[in-house]
Design a protein around this motif. Structure first.
Motif, PDB file in Angstrom:
ATOM      1  N   PRO A  62       0.816  -1.228   0.000  1.00  0.00           N
ATOM      2  CA  PRO A  62       0.000   0.000   0.000  1.00  0.00           C
ATOM      3  C   PRO A  62       0.846   1.274   0.000  1.00  0.00           C
ATOM      4  N   GLU A  63       2.021   1.217   0.637  1.00  0.00           N
ATOM      5  CA  GLU A  63       2.870   2.414   0.681  1.00  0.00           C
ATOM      6  C   GLU A  63       3.402   2.748  -0.721  1.00  0.00           C
ATOM      7  N   THR A  64       3.840   1.722  -1.432  1.00  0.00           N
ATOM      8  CA  THR A  64       4.366   1.944  -2.782  1.00  0.00           C
ATOM      9  C   THR A  64       3.250   2.398  -3.731  1.00  0.00           C
ATOM     10  N   ARG A  65       2.090   1.763  -3.586  1.00  0.00           N
ATOM     11  CA  ARG A  65       0.954   2.143  -4.442  1.00  0.00           C
ATOM     12  C   ARG A  65       0.558   3.590  -4.204  1.00  0.00           C
ATOM     13  N   ALA A  66       0.530   4.003  -2.949  1.00  0.00           N
ATOM     14  CA  ALA A  66       0.168   5.385  -2.629  1.00  0.00           C
ATOM     15  C   ALA A  66       1.131   6.359  -3.310  1.00  0.00           C
ATOM     16  N   LEU A  67       2.419   6.038  -3.253  1.00  0.00           N
ATOM     17  CA  LEU A  67       3.424   6.910  -3.873  1.00  0.00           C
ATOM     18  C   LEU A  67       3.208   7.003  -5.381  1.00  0.00           C
ATOM     19  N   HIS A  68       2.993   5.880  -6.012  1.00  0.00           N
ATOM     20  CA  HIS A  68       2.861   5.901  -7.474  1.00  0.00           C
ATOM     21  C   HIS A  68       1.526   6.493  -7.926  1.00  0.00           C
ATOM     22  N   ASP A  69       0.440   6.064  -7.281  1.00  0.00           N
ATOM     23  CA  ASP A  69      -0.881   6.517  -7.733  1.00  0.00           C
ATOM     24  C   ASP A  69      -1.119   7.990  -7.429  1.00  0.00           C
ATOM     25  N   ASN A  70      -0.668   8.440  -6.269  1.00  0.00           N
ATOM     26  CA  ASN A  70      -1.077   9.772  -5.810  1.00  0.00           C
ATOM     27  C   ASN A  70       0.041  10.815  -5.800  1.00  0.00           C
ATOM     28  N   VAL A  71       1.239  10.406  -6.195  1.00  0.00           N
ATOM     29  CA  VAL A  71       2.320  11.381  -6.318  1.00  0.00           C
ATOM     30  C   VAL A  71       2.962  11.278  -7.719  1.00  0.00           C
ATOM     31  N   MET A  72       3.529  10.137  -8.033  1.00  0.00           N
ATOM     32  CA  MET A  72       4.284  10.011  -9.285  1.00  0.00           C
ATOM     33  C   MET A  72       3.395  10.264 -10.516  1.00  0.00           C
ATOM     34  N   ARG A  73       2.177   9.741 -10.482  1.00  0.00           N
ATOM     35  CA  ARG A  73       1.304   9.867 -11.659  1.00  0.00           C
ATOM     36  C   ARG A  73       0.492  11.145 -11.647  1.00  0.00           C
ATOM     37  N   LYS A  74       0.497  11.829 -10.519  1.00  0.00           N
ATOM     38  CA  LYS A  74      -0.410  12.965 -10.360  1.00  0.00           C
ATOM     39  C   LYS A  74       0.276  14.311 -10.614  1.00  0.00           C
ATOM     40  N   TYR A  75       1.578  14.351 -10.386  1.00  0.00           N
ATOM     41  CA  TYR A  75       2.293  15.624 -10.526  1.00  0.00           C
ATOM     42  C   TYR A  75       3.350  15.480 -11.619  1.00  0.00           C
ATOM     43  N   GLY A  76       3.586  16.533 -12.347  1.00  0.00           N
ATOM     44  CA  GLY A  76       4.597  16.503 -13.408  1.00  0.00           C
ATOM     45  C   GLY A  76       5.975  16.688 -12.802  1.00  0.00           C
ATOM     46  N   ILE A  77       6.534  15.608 -12.305  1.00  0.00           N
ATOM     47  CA  ILE A  77       7.796  15.683 -11.558  1.00  0.00           C
ATOM     48  C   ILE A  77       8.990  15.578 -12.508  1.00  0.00           C
ATOM     49  N   ASP A  78       9.948  16.469 -12.335  1.00  0.00           N
ATOM     50  CA  ASP A  78      11.154  16.482 -13.182  1.00  0.00           C
ATOM     51  C   ASP A  78      12.347  15.820 -12.505  1.00  0.00           C
ATOM     52  N   TYR A  79      12.446  16.033 -11.195  1.00  0.00           N
ATOM     53  CA  TYR A  79      13.598  15.521 -10.438  1.00  0.00           C
ATOM     54  C   TYR A  79      13.108  14.809  -9.172  1.00  0.00           C
ATOM     55  N   MET A  80      13.877  13.832  -8.738  1.00  0.00           N
ATOM     56  CA  MET A  80      13.593  13.202  -7.455  1.00  0.00           C
ATOM     57  C   MET A  80      14.900  12.842  -6.760  1.00  0.00           C
ATOM     58  N   ILE A  81      14.986  13.129  -5.472  1.00  0.00           N
ATOM     59  CA  ILE A  81      16.084  12.591  -4.663  1.00  0.00           C
ATOM     60  C   ILE A  81      15.476  11.608  -3.674  1.00  0.00           C
ATOM     61  N   ASP A  82      15.957  10.380  -3.733  1.00  0.00           N
ATOM     62  CA  ASP A  82      15.507   9.317  -2.842  1.00  0.00           C
ATOM     63  C   ASP A  82      16.551   9.190  -1.741  1.00  0.00           C
ATOM     64  N   LEU A  83      16.146   9.514  -0.514  1.00  0.00           N
ATOM     65  CA  LEU A  83      17.100   9.635   0.592  1.00  0.00           C
ATOM     66  C   LEU A  83      17.098   8.398   1.481  1.00  0.00           C
ATOM     67  N   HIS A  84      18.289   7.877   1.717  1.00  0.00           N
ATOM     68  CA  HIS A  84      18.478   6.631   2.475  1.00  0.00           C
ATOM     69  C   HIS A  84      19.649   6.769   3.438  1.00  0.00           C
ATOM     70  N   HIS A  85      19.871   5.671   4.192  1.00  0.00           N
ATOM     71  CA  HIS A  85      21.103   5.514   4.979  1.00  0.00           C
ATOM     72  C   HIS A  85      21.719   4.173   4.642  1.00  0.00           C
TER      73      HIS A  85
END
Ligand SMILES: [Zn+2]
Length: 343
Positions: free
Chosen positions: A180-203
């Protein structure tokens, strides 16, 4: 002698982090957990404290909109903080804590959001749309999962784990999108906004080094052969902005992350699926783990949070002002891959 030098470097780092004048040293050389340093998770924002802070900022900041993009396995609301001034502006997404035990990136993202409410950053917001998804994996961050964590190291009332409640690694779910977390990101962020850049932050683990010196973090662009060359170039420019903001500071020392071509990983999959220029940023050491060489003592929290804030502010500024177009990507050809220190 070596220990003395490391201790001196670490003391210098503390002074710098505190914001006063002091010797600048590569804090990557600060101590790891070593089995005896305090690691107390109670000083980190709990999920509830994070939500309270986001709502406080939402009430204070006119330009901030807070949106719930879905729920975790255990029913926790997942939040998107968004600053959208003009749909025609370029848009960057900052994503934190797909892995629940990698929390200082979220601490930094919260600081960044607070800073965006101050007067000096209003010009930046005129030139770039900023999206922040902090703590995509709150169940893992709170240790509210359906598998045991009793061998995890940290104290402080909760354990933090990489996986979501179903023991799935969310950053291997970007093709199937089952959780559900991944689906939420893709359905409601990645597909919804015209995103040009992304930084994925980890440790990452605490014992990685470049050129014989422990790193404060590592970066990598997409490495799948299916990525569009122009998208990859955007990723390399994003990485150049980050490297130039962090590596020369004295407290930062970055290596090149060693990563594969799997598109189940957001760095690769999101670049290919949406044509977004992605960058992976791995900070040194984790907030909790069962492996001692992965955990980093809380004395390093200050500079790692600062590393996140500096990264977010530098990239937002470079995109808003357009200077990212001139970023010199040639450093990628010489940046050494990190290796794991063996003692
Ligand atoms: Zn991670």
């Amino acid at each position: 002698m070596r220990k003395t030098l490391a201790a001196a470097a670490f003391a210098g780092a503390l002074v710098v982090t505190a914001g006063t004048a002091g010797p600048v040293a590569a804090v990557g050389e600060g101590p790891g957990y070593g089995g005896n340093e305090t690691v107390n998770t109670s000083i980190l924002h709990s999920y509830d404290e994070l939500v309270t802070e986001l709502k406080t900022q939402d009430a204070r900041q006119e330009r901030l909109d807070l949106e719930v993009i879905g729920q975790s396995v255990k029913g926790r609301d997942l939040y998107l903080a968004k600053y959208i001034s003009n749909p025609d502006n370029p848009t960057i997404l900052y994503l934190t804590q797909q892995h629940g035990n990698e929390q200082l990136t979220t601490e930094g993202a919260l600081e960044f959001i607070k800073h965006l409410g101050t007067g000096k950053n209003q010009g930046v917001l005129d030139g770039v749309n900023i999206l922040v998804v902090p703590m995509l994996n709150p169940d893992g961050a709170m240790g509210d999962v359906d598998f045991p964590l009793e061998d995890y190291i940290a104290s402080g009332g909760r354990h933090l784990t990489r996986y979501n409640a179903n023991e799935v690694d969310l950053n291997r779910d970007h093709v199937a999108k089952v959780e559900p977390e991944t689906r939420a990101l893709h359905d409601n962020v990645m597909r919804k906004y015209g995103i040009d850049y992304m930084i994925d932050l980890h440790h990452q683990g605490a014992q990685s080094e470049r050129d014989g010196q422990l790193v404060s973090g590592s970066i990598l662009h997409p490495t799948t052969p299916n990525v569009d060359p122009a998208v990859l170039e955007g990723s390399k420019k994003l990485g150049a902005v980050v490297f130039d903001a962090i590596d020369p500071t004295g407290w930062g020392h970055l290596g090149k992350y060693v990563g594969g071509s799997a598109e189940t990983i957001s760095r690769n999959g999101i670049a290919v699926e949406y044509g977004i220029s992605t960058l992976l940023f791995e900070m040194r050491g984790m907030s909790d783990h069962y492996r001692e060489d992965y955990v980093l003592g809380q004395k390093s929290n200050g500079y790692l949070i600062k590393q996140t804030v500096t990264t977010l502010e530098a990239t937002a500024r470079a995109i808003a002002g357009g200077s990212i177009a001139d970023a010199d990507t040639s450093f990628w050809d010489t940046l050494a891959e990190q290796n794991t220190r063996s003692e």
